[in-house]
Design a protein around this motif. Structure first.
Motif, PDB file in Angstrom:
ATOM      1  N   ALA A   1      -5.990 -10.772  -3.555  1.00 36.09           N
ATOM      2  CA  ALA A   1      -7.122 -11.769  -2.652  1.00 36.09           C
ATOM      3  C   ALA A   1      -7.065 -12.964  -2.900  1.00 36.09           C
ATOM      4  N   HIS A   2      -5.676 -13.613  -3.937  1.00 33.46           N
ATOM      5  CA  HIS A   2      -5.639 -14.782  -4.161  1.00 33.46           C
ATOM      6  C   HIS A   2      -3.692 -14.481  -4.705  1.00 33.46           C
ATOM      7  N   VAL A   3      -3.326 -15.565  -5.262  1.00 28.16           N
ATOM      8  CA  VAL A   3      -1.367 -15.436  -5.616  1.00 28.16           C
ATOM      9  C   VAL A   3      -1.703 -14.359  -6.497  1.00 28.16           C
ATOM     10  N   ASP A   4      -2.373 -14.555  -7.818  1.00 33.03           N
ATOM     11  CA  ASP A   4      -2.348 -13.818  -8.481  1.00 33.03           C
ATOM     12  C   ASP A   4      -3.006 -13.123  -9.253  1.00 33.03           C
ATOM     13  N   GLU A   5      -4.319 -12.471  -7.933  1.00 27.93           N
ATOM     14  CA  GLU A   5      -5.252 -12.040  -8.256  1.00 27.93           C
ATOM     15  C   GLU A   5      -5.219 -10.078  -7.029  1.00 27.93           C
ATOM     16  N   PHE A   6      -4.630  -9.926  -7.549  1.00 27.25           N
ATOM     17  CA  PHE A   6      -3.983  -8.302  -7.294  1.00 27.25           C
ATOM     18  C   PHE A   6      -5.467  -7.408  -7.355  1.00 27.25           C
ATOM     19  N   VAL A   7      -5.828  -6.977  -6.222  1.00 27.15           N
ATOM     20  CA  VAL A   7      -7.530  -6.039  -6.405  1.00 27.15           C
ATOM     21  C   VAL A   7      -7.333  -4.560  -5.734  1.00 27.15           C
ATOM     22  N   GLY A   8      -5.891  -4.056  -5.438  1.00 28.54           N
ATOM     23  CA  GLY A   8      -6.156  -2.660  -4.512  1.00 28.54           C
ATOM     24  C   GLY A   8      -4.665  -2.420  -3.856  1.00 28.54           C
ATOM     25  N   ILE A   9      -4.961  -1.870  -3.581  1.00 29.06           N
ATOM     26  CA  ILE A   9      -4.040  -1.664  -2.193  1.00 29.06           C
ATOM     27  C   ILE A   9      -4.528  -0.744  -0.951  1.00 29.06           C
ATOM     28  N   MET A  10      -4.043  -0.432  -0.321  1.00 31.99           N
ATOM     29  CA  MET A  10      -4.496  -0.407   1.462  1.00 31.99           C
ATOM     30  C   MET A  10      -2.765   0.986   2.019  1.00 31.99           C
ATOM     31  N   ALA A  11      -3.415   1.742   2.838  1.00 30.05           N
ATOM     32  CA  ALA A  11      -1.983   3.054   2.792  1.00 30.05           C
ATOM     33  C   ALA A  11      -2.462   3.410   4.187  1.00 30.05           C
ATOM     34  N   ILE A  12      -1.159   3.310   4.983  1.00 27.27           N
ATOM     35  CA  ILE A  12      -1.946   3.878   6.321  1.00 27.27           C
ATOM     36  C   ILE A  12      -0.901   5.027   6.191  1.00 27.27           C
ATOM     37  N   PHE A  13      -1.153   5.823   7.087  1.00 27.74           N
ATOM     38  CA  PHE A  13      -0.390   7.324   6.605  1.00 27.74           C
ATOM     39  C   PHE A  13      -0.885   7.666   8.198  1.00 27.74           C
ATOM     40  N   TRP A  14       0.011   8.581   8.762  1.00 27.60           N
ATOM     41  CA  TRP A  14      -0.167   9.584   9.881  1.00 27.60           C
ATOM     42  C   TRP A  14       0.652  10.768  10.204  1.00 27.60           C
ATOM     43  N   ARG A  15      -0.124  11.596  10.885  1.00 27.25           N
ATOM     44  CA  ARG A  15       1.161  13.146  11.180  1.00 27.25           C
ATOM     45  C   ARG A  15       2.359  12.850  12.227  1.00 27.25           C
ATOM     46  N   GLU A  16       3.908  13.108  10.944  1.00 29.49           N
ATOM     47  CA  GLU A  16       5.166  12.724  12.072  1.00 29.49           C
ATOM     48  C   GLU A  16       5.088  14.299  12.963  1.00 29.49           C
TER      49      GLU A  16
END
Lengths: 281, 213
Positions: free
Chosen positions: B198-213
């Motif tokens: 959210a800010h340089v020093d404010e880590f709020v989580g992660i996002m992951a994208i994925f798909w079938r190969e």
């Protein structure tokens, strides 16, 4: 808690014969918690008259909480009389930005060609603060701020005393984050601020059909405001940030629309009006 | 007269006076209704039929919220905690969920504590279970339930899983591996995860994208 509305118009000041009843000054609300310390929400053009009154009252300690720095929430600051008195201390709280400090961002409006006086030459003792991530205390009240859906870094505020609570979200478009229907409260923008408050000052700039042409502009329809009221289970809704093109007559219609939509949910919504005083127990 | 006062900038600020004044004005206006009338607290007076009728605007200067309108009153003798900040997800996560829910690309979101808080319908197609069926749970536990493994059928340790890397090291990561979906089907998936600040020093989580190969 005593609230006084000094400005509730959105976007741009709208003086004129069509806006006499609800007023044309932009956002500014005084929260009276302490006779010696003023707590002010936003610095739209309404803050000019408030500044004169604070000087008359002899208030020398002021906390100004800015939801964001769009001009309609900032443009009165340069004409806020207490800033030009060296005996006054002003603490300005606002949303953090990853790019520039709060002072640097506000200083832009205190510089040529926009204004002849540099912020550094303001006589009052002014201190700038990013809003804390945790609640903090001012003048016997406790405040919390959190980011809400609106273009650019924007926060809302919650103010609590031992007996009453109020939330101030003047510029807010929760519909852009999926709305509130079917959402648990933890997934609703600003809900940590507005949940269960006695009075909710919330953006209701548009009628529903107007909103359809303005999705993503950062503001809510009257229907969205009422839905939000229900979702956060707040008490009294004060409709805020009136559309500049809305005359007093249209605003009366907007209020009636809100009342119909809010039927069955506690006290009926009211339009914020310049000069209005709301007392909470 | 009230209108004249109003336009002259005169403000009525005493509630009791305003009430009496309102009654007088309404009487002068030849109100048609008879019987009990009352104020609904919002500047409208109710007539005998219960319909709401607007008061003269000048009387609307001061409002006191009646006690009945106060919801969730606080106990004045014990100042409770102000706001339980954790009751609401960070705005970045709320917006990320809205983005994910509108994407056809399989996407998941975890908060800063490593709790899986959402994945979209496209992701449900890959893992074989909807988020509504799954609910929030620790991301590691959720990932392990699919037996992630390398192409050589060796277990993929957490420190090689992109989402875990994004959580721990707060950097983007990518990996291709095999899983067994909840519907029992073995699949090869590629996953890219990245941190949300959210800010340089404010880590709020992660996002992951994925798909079938």
């Amino acid at each position: 808690v005593r609230l006084k509305i000094w400005g509730c118009r959105g976007s741009v000041p709208t003086p004129g014969p069509d806006t006499i009843l609800y007023g044309g000054n932009t956002s500014c609300v005084e929260v009276c918690l302490d006779n010696d310390v003023a707590l002010v929400l936003d610095a739209g053009t309404g803050i000019r008259r408030l500044g004169l009154e604070l000087m008359e009252r002899g208030v020398r300690r002021i906390h100004l909480c800015l939801t964001h720095l769009h001009l309609d929430h900032l443009e009165g600051l340069r004409f806020f009389a207490p800033l030009w008195d060296e005996q006054v201390t002003v603490d300005i709280w606002g949303p953090p930005s990853p790019l520039l400090s709060l002072r640097e961002r506000i200083a832009r409006s205190f510089s040529p060609p926009l204004f002849p006086v540099d912020l550094g030459d303001v006589p009052a003792a002014v201190t700038f603060h990013d809003v804390p991530r945790e609640p903090w205390a001012i003048a016997g009240g406790r405040l919390a701020a959190d980011f809400v859906v609106h273009p650019g870094p924007t926060v809302g505020f919650r103010i609590e005393t031992p007996t009453a609570s109020v939330a101030y979200l003047p510029d807010h478009e929760p519909a852009l984050a999926g709305g509130v229907a079917g959402k648990t409260i933890d997934w609703i923008s600003g809900a940590s601020l507005a949940n269960g408050v006695d009075a909710l000052l919330h953006d209701a700039q548009y009628f529903e059909d107007e909103y359809q042409e303005r999705i993503g502009w950062g503001h809510s329809s009257v229907a969205a405001a009422v839905s939000y009221l229900r979702a956060v289970d707040a008490g009294r809704l004060l409709l805020f940030h009136h559309e500049p093109r809305h005359s007093d007559r249209l605003l009366d219609e907007l209020e009636e629309r809100a009342r119909v939509l809010a039927e069955g949910h506690g006290p009926p919504p009211m339009l914020a009006r310049e000069g209005m005083v709301v007392e909470l127990p | 007269m009230l209108d004249v006062l109003q336009r002259a900038g005169v403000e009525v600020v005493h509630a009791d006076d305003a009430e009496a004044f309102a009654d007088e004005e309404i009487a002068k206006m030849g109100a048609e209704e008879s019987g009990p009338a009352g104020d609904d607290g919002g500047g409208h007076r109710r007539d005998a039929t219960g319909r709401s009728r607007r008061e003269p605007q000048a009387l609307r200067g001061l409002y006191r919220l009646p006690a009945s309108s106060i919801k969730g009153r606080l106990d004045a003798t014990a100042y409770p905690p102000l706001v339980e900040k954790r009751r609401q997800k960070h705005l970045v996560l709320i917006l990320a969920r809205e983005l994910a829910s509108n994407l056809a690309t399989p996407t998941l979101i975890a908060d800063d504590e490593g709790t899986l808080i959402f994945y979209n319908d496209a992701a449900a197609d890959v893992v074989g279970r909807t988020f509504a069926e799954n609910g929030e749970m620790p991301l590691d536990e959720w990932t392990a339930s699919f037996s992630p493994r390398t192409r050589d059928a060796e277990e993929l340790p957490p420190n090689r899983r992109p989402a875990r890397i994004a959580l721990d090291q707060r950097r983007a990561a990518h990996e291709q591996f095999r899983i067994t979906s909840a519907d029992g089907v073995d699949r090869t998936v590629a996953v890219t995860a990245f941190p949300l600040f959210a800010h340089v020093d404010e880590f709020v989580g992660i996002m992951a994208i994925f798909w079938r190969e």
